[in-house]
Design a protein around this motif. Structure first.
Motif, PDB file in Angstrom:
ATOM      1  N   CYS A   1       0.835  -1.214   0.000  1.00 49.11           N
ATOM      2  CA  CYS A   1       0.000   0.000   0.000  1.00 49.11           C
ATOM      3  C   CYS A   1       0.864   1.257   0.000  1.00 49.11           C
ATOM      4  O   CYS A   1       0.552   2.231  -0.689  1.00 49.11           O
ATOM      5  CB  CYS A   1      -0.953   0.007   1.197  1.00 49.11           C
ATOM      6  SG  CYS A   1      -2.383  -1.082   0.972  1.00 49.11           S
ATOM      7  N   VAL A   2       1.936   1.268   0.779  1.00 50.36           N
ATOM      8  CA  VAL A   2       2.813   2.443   0.797  1.00 50.36           C
ATOM      9  C   VAL A   2       3.562   2.541  -0.540  1.00 50.36           C
ATOM     10  O   VAL A   2       3.686   3.621  -1.122  1.00 50.36           O
ATOM     11  CB  VAL A   2       3.779   2.391   1.999  1.00 50.36           C
ATOM     12  CG1 VAL A   2       4.804   3.516   1.924  1.00 50.36           C
ATOM     13  CG2 VAL A   2       2.993   2.483   3.309  1.00 50.36           C
TER      14      VAL A   2
ATOM     15  N   ALA B   1       2.592   1.569  -3.436  1.00 50.18           N
ATOM     16  CA  ALA B   1       1.685   1.933  -4.536  1.00 50.18           C
ATOM     17  C   ALA B   1       1.656   3.436  -4.771  1.00 50.18           C
ATOM     18  O   ALA B   1       1.375   3.890  -5.888  1.00 50.18           O
ATOM     19  CB  ALA B   1       0.269   1.431  -4.246  1.00 50.18           C
ATOM     20  N   GLN B   2       1.980   4.198  -3.734  1.00 46.99           N
ATOM     21  CA  GLN B   2       2.005   5.652  -3.887  1.00 46.99           C
ATOM     22  C   GLN B   2       3.095   6.090  -4.859  1.00 46.99           C
ATOM     23  O   GLN B   2       3.037   7.187  -5.402  1.00 46.99           O
ATOM     24  CB  GLN B   2       2.200   6.302  -2.512  1.00 46.99           C
ATOM     25  CG  GLN B   2       1.041   5.967  -1.558  1.00 46.99           C
ATOM     26  CD  GLN B   2       1.221   6.560  -0.174  1.00 46.99           C
ATOM     27  OE1 GLN B   2       2.289   6.428   0.434  1.00 46.99           O
ATOM     28  NE2 GLN B   2       0.202   7.217   0.325  1.00 46.99           N
TER      29      GLN B   2
END
Lengths: 192, 192
Positions: free
Chosen positions: A66-67, A69-70
């Protein structure tokens, strides 16, 4: 990735049975600043590739993915779910994965509507050892008809062979730290 | 948080048995851009509070907590782990949680060295219904002697009472969307 290697040396503990514990920063307590820099590094390594989606597996892959993906234009992150037993209703892709750590098989599923034929997927996970979990994710991708554009791993235990086998099969596998050997007696770690 | 409510209305599906499925953006496929804005909103709601650490529970809380932590000075995120059975070696805080969704109890643990007496903790999770999971996390915090400074929830099912019970006990609980009622027949959702 030098920072990750340093953290492994400084905070990792080696146990009998090829266990490398990095739960202080990677997979129980999470250093999200480190995750962000790992994401930046994968973005550099996979630059120019089309990435429509990131696929990972619960639980420890989720935060990292999730981190990260930024750094990939906020593409959606899909995490495969683990079940001991499962009633398939036809709406999931499913496969079975053997865990050497837990000495058992478990089922892994992804909702069919979250992997669409023709999409280009980056697989991200915290660890790669013998490759069982990754091979399961690749099977799900093949069933869905998505393209595995790359595989980003935080720590690969190179001596367990899963990574080299995937490279031989042609996958673009980028591990941020590859442990070539480690010694529970002395606590020493040698990187590839 | 208006954006989250809109996503629930547009993409959520309501099923019999008080089930609200939001797996397209929250807990199977993850919209990390949304997670980032949720983190910003919690940072606004908990502004001025001392937050040393974020505590969540696997699996669906992890991605939200890791992205949100970036709005809290990158404090460490610790996720409690779920086990069906457990051999405690004295190095974990442990409790038991009943899951109404899965109709079974499971054990939840946190490594003792990741919750240190006197720390101020923000608990984050994706869902709050009857509060069983949260009460388990609070028990772990009490065992560790850490201060629960606040609780940030994405979606609270207000009609199941867990949230109001926590508010009555004095917790600073901030849910970004509180579903007051929902109807599987019509698909309608009413927010508090």
């Amino acid at each position: 990735m030098e920072e990750l290697k340093q953290r492994i040396v400084q905070e990792g503990t080696i146990k009998e049975g090829n266990v490398l514990k990095v739960d202080a920063f990677l997979n129980h307590q999470c250093d999200v600043g480190l995750f962000d820099r790992m994401g930046a590094e994968w973005a550099r390594l996979f630059a120019g590739k089309r990435i429509d989606k990131i696929l990972t597996i619960e639980a420890s892959g989720i935060g990292i993915a999730c981190v990260a993906a930024q750094h990939f234009n906020n593409v959606p992150v899909v995490f495969a779910k683990k079940y001991q037993s499962i009633n398939l209703d036809g709406e999931q892709y499913a496969t079975s994965i053997h865990s050497f750590t837990k000495q058992k098989d478990f089922h892994v599923i992804v909702g069919k509507r979250f992997l669409n034929k023709g999409e280009h997927v980056l697989i991200i996970d915290d660890f790669l050892a013998n490759g069982c979990a990754l091979n399961g994710l690749i099977e799900l991708c093949e069933a869905a008809g998505v393209v595995v554009e790359g595989i980003g791993i935080a720590i690969e235990k190179g001596f367990q062979g899963g990574g080299d086998s995937l490279r031989e099969r042609g996958y673009d596998l980028q591990s941020l730290a590859i442990v070539e050997s480690m010694d529970p007696a002395t606590g020493s770690v040698v990187f590839r």
